[in-house]
Design an enzyme around this catalytic site. Structure first.
Site, PDB file in Angstrom:
ATOM      1  N   THR A  75       0.771  -1.424   0.075  1.00 20.10           N
ATOM      2  CA  THR A  75       0.056   0.136  -0.107  1.00 20.10           C
ATOM      3  C   THR A  75       0.894   1.145   0.016  1.00 20.10           C
ATOM      4  OG1 THR A  75      -1.199  -1.433   1.556  1.00 20.10           O
ATOM      5  CG2 THR A  75      -1.887   0.929   1.197  1.00 20.10           C
ATOM      6  N   TYR A 104      -4.786   1.730 -21.735  1.00 19.03           N
ATOM      7  CA  TYR A 104      -3.424   2.322 -21.384  1.00 19.03           C
ATOM      8  C   TYR A 104      -2.403   1.331 -21.658  1.00 19.03           C
ATOM      9  CZ  TYR A 104      -5.851   6.324 -19.324  1.00 19.03           C
ATOM     10  OH  TYR A 104      -6.525   7.502 -18.996  1.00 19.03           O
ATOM     11  N   THR A 151       6.875  -2.070   3.146  1.00 19.98           N
ATOM     12  CA  THR A 151       7.872  -1.448   4.006  1.00 19.98           C
ATOM     13  C   THR A 151       8.594  -2.983   4.488  1.00 19.98           C
ATOM     14  OG1 THR A 151       6.447  -1.077   5.754  1.00 19.98           O
ATOM     15  CG2 THR A 151       7.370   0.708   4.409  1.00 19.98           C
ATOM     16  N   ASP A 152       7.622  -4.093   4.704  1.00 19.02           N
ATOM     17  CA  ASP A 152       8.184  -5.097   5.843  1.00 19.02           C
ATOM     18  C   ASP A 152       9.525  -5.711   5.346  1.00 19.02           C
ATOM     19  OD1 ASP A 152       6.178  -4.416   7.394  1.00 19.02           O
ATOM     20  OD2 ASP A 152       4.956  -6.180   6.853  1.00 19.02           O
ATOM     21  N   LYS A 172      14.544  -1.735   9.029  1.00 20.82           N
ATOM     22  CA  LYS A 172      12.983  -1.381   9.676  1.00 20.82           C
ATOM     23  C   LYS A 172      13.461  -1.825  11.024  1.00 20.82           C
ATOM     24  CE  LYS A 172       8.310  -1.541   8.933  1.00 20.82           C
ATOM     25  NZ  LYS A 172       7.011  -2.220   8.183  1.00 20.82           N
ATOM     26  N   GLU A 179      28.270  -6.106  14.708  1.00 19.62           N
ATOM     27  CA  GLU A 179      28.924  -7.056  13.731  1.00 19.62           C
ATOM     28  C   GLU A 179      29.298  -8.169  14.226  1.00 19.62           C
ATOM     29  OE1 GLU A 179      33.506  -5.324  13.543  1.00 19.62           O
ATOM     30  OE2 GLU A 179      32.743  -6.985  11.913  1.00 19.62           O
TER      31      GLU A 179
END
Ligand SMILES: *[C@@H]1O[C@H](CO)[C@@H](O)[C@H](O)[C@H]1NC(C)=O
Ligand SMILES: *[C@@H]1O[C@H](CO)[C@@H](O)[C@H](O)[C@H]1NC(C)=O
Ligand SMILES: *[C@@H]1O[C@H](CO)[C@@H](O)[C@H](O)[C@H]1NC(C)=O
Ligand SMILES: *[C@@H]1O[C@H](CO)[C@@H](O)[C@H](O)[C@H]1NC(C)=O
Ligand SMILES: *[C@@H]1O[C@H](CO)[C@@H](O)[C@H](O)[C@H]1NC(C)=O
Length: 377
Positions: free
Chosen positions: A57, A71, A138-139, A211, A326
């Site tokens: 979305t 189109y 975004t996940d 994230k 790290e």
């Protein structure tokens, strides 16, 4: 950005179901370039951008498929985008390609290969194109962004963008993020910085972004390394000139047709070794461990890990389950098997990198040296 929150946007925000926003005045697809990309306008003094939509979305929830008849490729994407953010037409000519239409958890290696190859073809291969914008849920955005960072062959801006709030929410962030993404993509200062992630006024390197929060707007952060820049009143500002992250590896994927399976296993107390054997017998060609601390696993799991490395020559990269840090080689080395510390790569980025290394035919030793490039010790 002054007039983006129009009355129709406010009206859309107050209703529960997706709303069809009005089409920008005079939107016609009457310019098609030599790659078959259709533009909604062609003003030759503006930069040309292609938006690659993967799903998730982001904007223009309303633009229904019924409005796209006649189109050519990708016009759904472009019309939705222009409906939501007509301001983009003042700064660019926009074409669109619908690469996939899935939530980000369903993005596959095959989709990423297709996306990267198309960007290499229609953006890198066309001197009239200034850059690419990729809309993405975004996940798992950081995985796709890292993949593109590793596989796009030119220095033109590739900007990955998404939204945390649905387009029907109050203060939806999609339209603003999209405008910022296009603004960054047309800015010559964005060149030669690798793939960029733009959300919430920040510009970040795809190499380090992750994230950090499941819900909030300011979720995307390079935890230790910091942002590359910011947008204020829709003006990008870079804190530093273009640089390449230490240890970055670029791949030529032109002849790659699939990415071998790489699984991620999470370390925890009472960790059993059967999950590892299951992954191997299910076809994993590489394994990444989200290790406790700097790559740690239980004693029994560690024996199994050495057994798998030695018996099947399957590379196992030990990363960290903490949010940052790290895995130095010294923390995972042993005299009985060749362990690979992930360095600064998170488990999810280690997985993408290991998949690309396997897909391009690297030996166990090459893989080990590739990860060594991002390690301090
Ligand atoms: C596309 O259509 C618009 C509106 O009809 C027109 O102003 C513009 O000149 C056309 N552009 C091209 C390249 O045909
Ligand atoms: C084309 O873009 C230039 C530069 O932004 C602008 O000055 C000009 O008005 C645009 N032309 C049309 C027909 O929109
Ligand atoms: C945009 O594309 C048109 C048509 O190919 C080209 O004439 C124009 O030079 C391009 N704009 C830029 C800034 O490269
Ligand atoms: C495009 O730019 C013109 C001239 O600056 C301005 O009048 C117009 O409002 C802008 N359109 C949008 C949609 O931002
Ligand atoms: C795996 O775990 C099982 C059960 O704890 C144990 O019997 C076996 O020896 C372990 N295998 C290796 C290679 O450590």
């Amino acid at each position: 950005m002054k007039n983006f929150l129009s009355l129709t946007m406010l009206a859309a925000a107050s209703t529960a179901s997706p709303v069809l926003l009005p089409r920008a005045e005079g939107l016609v697809y009457n310019y098609t370039n030599s790659f078959g990309l259709a533009f909604s306008q062609m003003n030759a003094s503006l930069p040309n951008i292609t938006v690659f939509a993967t799903g998730g979305t982001i904007a223009g929830s309303g633009s229904s498929s019924s409005s796209t008849t006649g189109y050519s490729i990708g016009s759904v994407t472009v019309s939705a985008l222009i409906d939501a953010v007509p301001e983009v037409l003042n700064i660019s000519n926009i074409a669109g390609v619908q690469i996939s239409n899935v939530g980000s958890e369903d993005i596959t290696s095959d989709i990423l290969l297709k996306l990267a190859k198309q960007i290499n073809e229609v953006i890198c291969g066309d001197p009239t194109m200034s850059g690419a914008v990729v809309t993405h849920g975004t996940d798992t955005m950081e995985e796709s962004a890292f993949f593109l960072d590793s596989t796009v062959t030119c220095g033109k801006p590739v900007v990955i963008v998404g939204a945390m709030r649905p387009s029907t929410a109050i203060s939806a962030d999609g339209p603003s993020n999209l405008l910022q993404a296009v603004t960054v993509a047309v800015d010559p200062k964005s060149k030669d910085r690798g793939a960029l992630v733009v959300l919430n006024d920040r510009i970040a390197s795809a190499f380090y972004i992750t994230k950090n929060n499941a819900n909030t707007l300011e979720t995307f952060k390079p935890v230790e390394q910091g942002f590359l820049g910011v947008l204020t009143s829709d003006e990008p500002f870079y804190y530093y000139p273009a640089v390449t992250p230490t240890g970055k590896i670029s791949f030529d994927i032109s002849s790659v047709t699939s990415i071998p399976r790489v699984d991620i296993l999470y370390s925890y107390q009472n960790m059993q070794n059967d999950t590892l054997y299951n992954a191997v017998s299910s076809g994993a060609k590489g394994i990444v461990i989200a290790g406790a601390g700097a790559g740690g696993v239980s004693t029994s799991f560690n024996y199994a890990l050495e057994d798998v490395i030695n018996r099947f020559s399957i590379p196992i990269v030990q990363s960290y389950r903490t949010n940052a840090g790290e895995v130095p080689q010294s923390d995972v080395s042993s005299t009985t098997a060749t362990h690979i510390g992930s360095g600064f790569y998170t488990p999810q980025k280690s997985r993408i990198l290991l998949g690309l290394l396997l897909a391009t035919g690297n030996s166990f030793d090459d893989i080990s040296s590739a990860f060594a490039k991002s390690r301090a010790a």
